[in-house]
Design a protein around this motif. Structure first.
Motif, PDB file in Angstrom:
ATOM      1  N   THR A 126      83.951 -34.303  62.578  1.00  0.00           N
ATOM      2  CA  THR A 126      84.416 -32.994  62.115  1.00  0.00           C
ATOM      3  C   THR A 126      85.402 -32.442  63.140  1.00  0.00           C
ATOM      4  N   HIS A 127      85.126 -32.721  64.409  1.00  0.00           N
ATOM      5  CA  HIS A 127      86.079 -32.451  65.481  1.00  0.00           C
ATOM      6  C   HIS A 127      86.598 -33.790  66.005  1.00  0.00           C
ATOM      7  N   GLY A 128      87.924 -33.895  66.082  1.00  0.00           N
ATOM      8  CA  GLY A 128      88.555 -35.199  66.304  1.00  0.00           C
ATOM      9  C   GLY A 128      88.238 -35.864  67.628  1.00  0.00           C
ATOM     10  N   ASN A 129      87.873 -35.083  68.638  1.00  0.00           N
ATOM     11  CA  ASN A 129      87.623 -35.701  69.955  1.00  0.00           C
ATOM     12  C   ASN A 129      86.132 -35.834  70.264  1.00  0.00           C
ATOM     13  N   GLU A 130      85.293 -35.703  69.227  1.00  0.00           N
ATOM     14  CA  GLU A 130      83.842 -35.809  69.439  1.00  0.00           C
ATOM     15  C   GLU A 130      83.407 -37.198  68.980  1.00  0.00           C
ATOM     16  N   PHE A 131      83.541 -38.137  69.906  1.00  0.00           N
ATOM     17  CA  PHE A 131      83.474 -39.559  69.566  1.00  0.00           C
ATOM     18  C   PHE A 131      82.086 -40.043  69.190  1.00  0.00           C
ATOM     19  N   SER A 152      92.713 -32.890  70.796  1.00  0.00           N
ATOM     20  CA  SER A 152      92.537 -33.562  69.508  1.00  0.00           C
ATOM     21  C   SER A 152      91.265 -33.121  68.785  1.00  0.00           C
ATOM     22  N   ARG A 153      90.674 -32.028  69.239  1.00  0.00           N
ATOM     23  CA  ARG A 153      89.565 -31.413  68.492  1.00  0.00           C
ATOM     24  C   ARG A 153      90.009 -31.089  67.059  1.00  0.00           C
ATOM     25  N   GLN A 154      91.223 -30.578  66.932  1.00  0.00           N
ATOM     26  CA  GLN A 154      91.740 -30.171  65.622  1.00  0.00           C
ATOM     27  C   GLN A 154      93.257 -30.205  65.717  1.00  0.00           C
ATOM     28  N   ILE A 181      77.547 -34.609  62.953  1.00  0.00           N
ATOM     29  CA  ILE A 181      77.365 -35.027  64.353  1.00  0.00           C
ATOM     30  C   ILE A 181      78.511 -34.518  65.234  1.00  0.00           C
ATOM     31  N   HIS A 182      78.114 -33.821  66.298  1.00  0.00           N
ATOM     32  CA  HIS A 182      79.088 -33.217  67.217  1.00  0.00           C
ATOM     33  C   HIS A 182      78.728 -33.530  68.664  1.00  0.00           C
ATOM     34  N   SER A 183      79.632 -33.085  69.565  1.00  0.00           N
ATOM     35  CA  SER A 183      79.368 -33.181  71.000  1.00  0.00           C
ATOM     36  C   SER A 183      80.006 -31.979  71.682  1.00  0.00           C
ATOM     37  N   THR A 184      79.731 -31.835  72.976  1.00  0.00           N
ATOM     38  CA  THR A 184      80.174 -30.645  73.699  1.00  0.00           C
ATOM     39  C   THR A 184      81.203 -30.993  74.777  1.00  0.00           C
TER      40      THR A 184
HETATM   41 ZN   LIG Z   1      82.162 -30.106  67.356  1.00  0.00          ZN
END
Ligand SMILES: [Zn+2]
Length: 310
Positions: free
Chosen positions: A45-50, A92-94, A136-139
């Motif tokens: 959903t966020h591009g840099n949350e691998f 690259s989050r968005q 699924i996300h990350s911080t």
């Molecule tokens: Zn996120």
């Protein structure tokens, strides 16, 4: 904070997953042919949350198939993901819009255009079709993993049954800065039956983050009976926080009063940040801060103020 964490995980080529089998790019669906829930595991959903990419690739590469119901695996913002630049890894989050804030009818049916709005409109039927959603996300900062979800009992029940991560951020009033994917349509309403939750698995670029994302995705599928899985550890006691306020950055002068990673506590009325003339203070009962921004951007979230529930 300008240090860039080490890149233990880097983007891999996802072109092999582009075609999918649903008519929507990067969406893969497996129907068991037997009754059961339809579960969506959504990555990027966020591009840099691998980490979501790691988990989704694991499900597809190892041939995970549902024994009941239907499994859908999707990669959401691949366009942003593909724009990754190691020199500016948080960009690259968005590309234009935050893909996790535009899931209201007003945005989806509205006149604006952007890569994220186009993709959200494309994914809309995929999200709407799922009974249960794991997003699924990350911080940005290396903090302990946690769930984030609207305060519906069904979400609390599922996440506590899964048991890891042990930390929960519950949103009684929603996010306050837009409509996240997990609140799209019926999933944002009290009467619905489906679980829809975010899991924040750790720091974006850490290996352990992808490993946890994979475990949680499999746990989520096992919880709904789609796969069989031995529980590896008993659930840890839940540590719950309630979102009090989402602070959105209003000026380029936004500054925290001290360096923050997340989970720091502030006493009653203590100054957390200044934003031009505005003072952001802890509420009367004090607070715990979550997801403080690394680099303030006007119009985006600066920090979440929460309180621990006992
Ligand atoms: Zn996120």
């Amino acid at each position: 904070m300008t240090t860039i964490p080490p890149f233990e995980v880097l983007p891999r080529d996802l072109s092999a997953y582009r075609a999918g089998n649903t008519g929507v790019p990067y969406v893969h669906r497996f129907d068991s042919g037997r009754p059961g829930p339809h579960v969506l595991v959504n990555a990027l959903t966020h591009g840099n949350e691998f980490c979501g990419m790691v988990a989704a690739c694991h499900l597809l590469d190892t041939g995970v198939r549902p024994q009941i119901g239907t499994l859908t695996v999707s990669f959401a913002n691949v366009e942003a993901y593909e724009s990754f630049d190691p020199a500016r890894p948080f960009e690259s989050r968005q590309l234009v819009h935050n893909l996790n804030r535009i899931w209201s009818e007003a945005w989806l049916d509205g006149p604006e255009q952007s890569p994220e709005l186009r993709r959200a409109r494309e994914l809309r039927p995929v999200v709407a079709a799922a009974d249960h959603i794991l997003d699924i996300h990350s911080t940005s900062n290396p903090v302990q993993p946690f769930w984030v979800y609207p305060a519906f009992a069904r979400n609390g029940h599922t996440t506590q049954a899964i048991g890891r991560p042990a930390v929960h951020l519950v949103m009684p009033q929603g996010l306050g800065s837009g409509t996240p994917l997990v609140q799209h349509g019926l999933h944002g309403t009290p009467g619905h039956h489906g679980t829809a939750v975010v899991v924040e698995c750790g720091q974006h670029f850490a290996h352990a983050t992808g490993a946890l994302a994979t475990e949680v995705a499999l746990d989520f599928l096992a919880h709904f009976g789609l796969v069989a899985r031995e529980r590896t550890a008993p659930p840890a006691p839940a540590q719950r926080y309630e979102l009090l306020q989402t602070v959105v950055v209003q000026t380029p002068g936004f500054r925290f009063t001290r360096p923050l990673l997340g989970f720091e506590t502030f006493g009653p009325h203590e100054l957390v940040a200044t934003d031009g003339e505005r003072e952001i203070r802890a509420p009367e009962g004090g607070c715990t801060v979550l997801m403080p921004t690394r680099a303030p951007v006007v119009g985006r979230e600066g920090v979440y103020l929460a309180r621990a529930l006992h």
